[in-house]
Design a protein around this motif. Structure first.
Motif, short mmCIF file in Angstrom:
data_model
loop_
_atom_site.label_atom_id
_atom_site.label_comp_id
_atom_site.label_asym_id
_atom_site.label_seq_id
_atom_site.Cartn_x
_atom_site.Cartn_y
_atom_site.Cartn_z
N GLU A 173 1.20 -0.85 0.10
CA GLU A 173 0.05 0.05 -0.01
C GLU A 173 0.92 0.89 0.15
N LYS A 343 -12.36 -8.54 -11.80
CA LYS A 343 -13.03 -8.86 -10.49
C LYS A 343 -12.00 -9.31 -9.25
N GLY A 344 -11.79 -9.33 -8.28
CA GLY A 344 -11.13 -10.25 -7.13
C GLY A 344 -9.89 -10.31 -7.75
N ILE A 345 -9.07 -9.09 -8.28
CA ILE A 345 -7.74 -9.02 -8.63
C ILE A 345 -7.80 -7.35 -8.36
N ILE A 346 -5.74 -7.13 -7.84
CA ILE A 346 -5.59 -5.54 -7.76
C ILE A 346 -4.69 -5.54 -8.23
N GLU A 359 -2.32 -8.24 -6.89
CA GLU A 359 -2.17 -8.90 -5.90
C GLU A 359 -3.82 -9.44 -6.11
N GLU A 361 -7.09 -11.31 -5.01
CA GLU A 361 -8.26 -11.79 -3.28
C GLU A 361 -8.77 -12.96 -3.16
N GLU A 363 -9.98 -15.53 -1.11
CA GLU A 363 -11.09 -15.17 -0.92
C GLU A 363 -12.42 -14.65 -1.77
N LYS A 364 -12.08 -13.97 -2.90
CA LYS A 364 -13.31 -14.26 -3.65
C LYS A 364 -12.80 -15.30 -4.74
N GLY A 396 -0.41 -15.41 -2.65
CA GLY A 396 -1.06 -14.19 -2.73
C GLY A 396 -1.69 -13.24 -3.89
N CYS A 420 -10.56 -14.07 -14.35
CA CYS A 420 -11.06 -13.76 -12.95
C CYS A 420 -12.55 -13.69 -12.34
N TYR A 424 -14.79 -15.49 -10.57
CA TYR A 424 -15.43 -14.80 -8.96
C TYR A 424 -16.14 -15.57 -8.31
#
Length: 427
Positions: A173, A343-346, A359, A361, A363-364, A396, A420, A424
């Motif tokens: 971050e 969806k579900g990635i950064i 990243e 996610e 859990e998604k 992750g 993704c 998702y």
């Protein structure tokens, strides 16, 4: 034959006690592990036969042929070959004029080197091996601090000789800045060196002068030298600036590792270097001489490239480097803009180098237990291969390489988004 040998050497051999001939492997060989290979080998790379495989996994910018070194670099090697003066052995530390050329290349923004501060090596990995070996003593139970996420070669080189590795965290971050409190908490009386990778592989981060000064303050306070892996030294994007650690004029002794591989797009030429920055003479008590001794183990680096390196470093035009940066910036922009719609990635926007971290996610994506199974399924369905974060000690996540042709970059990212969105929250 055995009887003849034993008669000549007067060696007694009890034939009755002879069993199977077994040659034991050395502890160095047993302790040597390629951590990326171990992970990748456990991924079944079986791409979708209906889609072209796009590999975003290997940090070799020459793979697809779209990125080539400059004509000036090629001509410098041709000229050196024709001269015929660089076909024999060079001094183990390198030719003096080649070392002087590297010293001048690295002397900017206040950092100053002479040829005596430079040792040429067989690629940057060889430079890192030499630095870890000269500073860390396994017989004393010493350790080194390395970044997490970080390139696994540090661990490979250290553990192969019995040196312990401790990981200090980087903070996603905060543009992957070092968690300085965590780093400081790891230091003990057996810490022999801190490894800094700036700009970073795999993160694509470029550290500010202020952040680097805070790291130097810790190193100075605890009297710990730094190994600065700066192989991606000037591969930074607009709005950011590469600051070599040695340019900050601290009282911390630093071994700076670099080479031609990445910025000049010639990783296979195997020309790296170590530059010794030591304004207080802390390395004069054996480390400098130890570096020379270690260089003598391999009798130096590629002499033909040594002959060409003065011309390579001086004649390579700025437009060549600008063109490379433009390509990397554009691919980074494409990746970021496309992947942020998934969806579900950064995706984390890089500031330099040839990589982007993304990243996952997890859990998604409950059907996948980890990044490796996520990546394996993505290969099977979309024929896109990215290195899982497990390769860099950060589960992750996944790392994307930004050096492929633009059309393949777009296609790969579109496929990742499709993958993704399709998986998702699928259970």
């Amino acid at each position: 034959m055995l009887d003849q040998i034993t008669r000549n050497k007067k060696v007694k051999v009890s034939k009755s006690k002879r069993g199977p001939w077994k040659v034991e492997v050395s502890s160095t060989a047993k302790n040597t592990r390629n951590f990326i290979r171990e992970i990748v080998d456990n991924i079944k790379i079986e791409p979708n036969p209906q889609k072209q495989l796009i590999s975003l996994s290997i940090g070799d910018p020459t793979v697809y042929g779209n990125l080539k070194t400059s004509n000036e670099t090629i001509e410098a090697v041709i000229k050196a070959a024709r001269e015929g003066a660089f076909n024999g052995y060079a001094p183990a530390v390198g030719y003096q004029n080649a070392r002087q050329a590297v010293a001048e290349y690295l002397s900017f923004d206040g950092a100053e080197y002479s040829y005596e501060d430079v040792i040429l090596c067989s690629g940057c990995s060889s430079s890192l091996e030499m630095c870890i070996t000269v500073l860390a003593d396994p017989l004393k139970g010493q350790n080194i601090l390395v970044p997490r996420p970080g390139f696994p070669i540090y661990r490979t080189l250290a553990e192969s000789i019995g040196v312990k590795v401790k990981y200090y965290d980087l903070i996603p971050e905060k543009d992957w800045e070092i968690d300085l409190d965590h780093l400081e908490s790891l230091i003990d009386y057996k810490t022999a060196a801190i490894v800094l990778n700036n700009p970073s592989n795999p993160c694509g981060s470029v550290y500010s002068e202020d952040h680097l000064r805070k790291l130097l303050a810790i190193a100075y306070n605890y009297q710990i030298p730094i190994i600065a892996d700066e192989i991606y030294d000037r591969l930074v994007f607009p709005g950011h600036k590469f600051v070599s650690l040695a340019s900050l004029n601290s009282y911390v002794p630093i071994l700076v590792c670099g080479g031609l591989a990445k910025r000049f797009l010639v990783p296979g030429w195997r020309l790296g270097w170590v530059a010794i920055h030591d304004p207080i003479g802390a390395f004069d008590h054996g480390v400098r001489q130890g570096m020379v001794k270690l260089s003598q183990r391999t009798i130096g680096s590629n002499t033909l490239i040594q002959g060409a390196i003065p011309s390579i470093l001086k004649a390579s035009p700025q437009k060549f480097f600008d063109g490379l940066i433009d390509t990397l910036v554009e691919n980074a922009k494409i990746c970021y803009e496309i992947l942020k719609t998934a969806k579900g990635i950064i995706p984390y926007r890089p500031q330099g180098t040839m990589y982007m971290m993304v990243e996952i996610e997890l859990e998604k994506f409950p059907e996948f237990k980890d990044g490796m199974t996520f990546g394996q399924k993505m290969i099977e369905e979309e024929s896109v291969f990215c290195l899982p974060g497990e390769c860099f000690e950060i589960p992750g996540f996944m790392r994307l390489v930004l050096t492929v042709p633009q059309n393949l970059m777009e296609e790969a990212c579109d496929r990742i988004v499709d993958f993704c969105n399709r998986h998702y929250l699928l259970s």
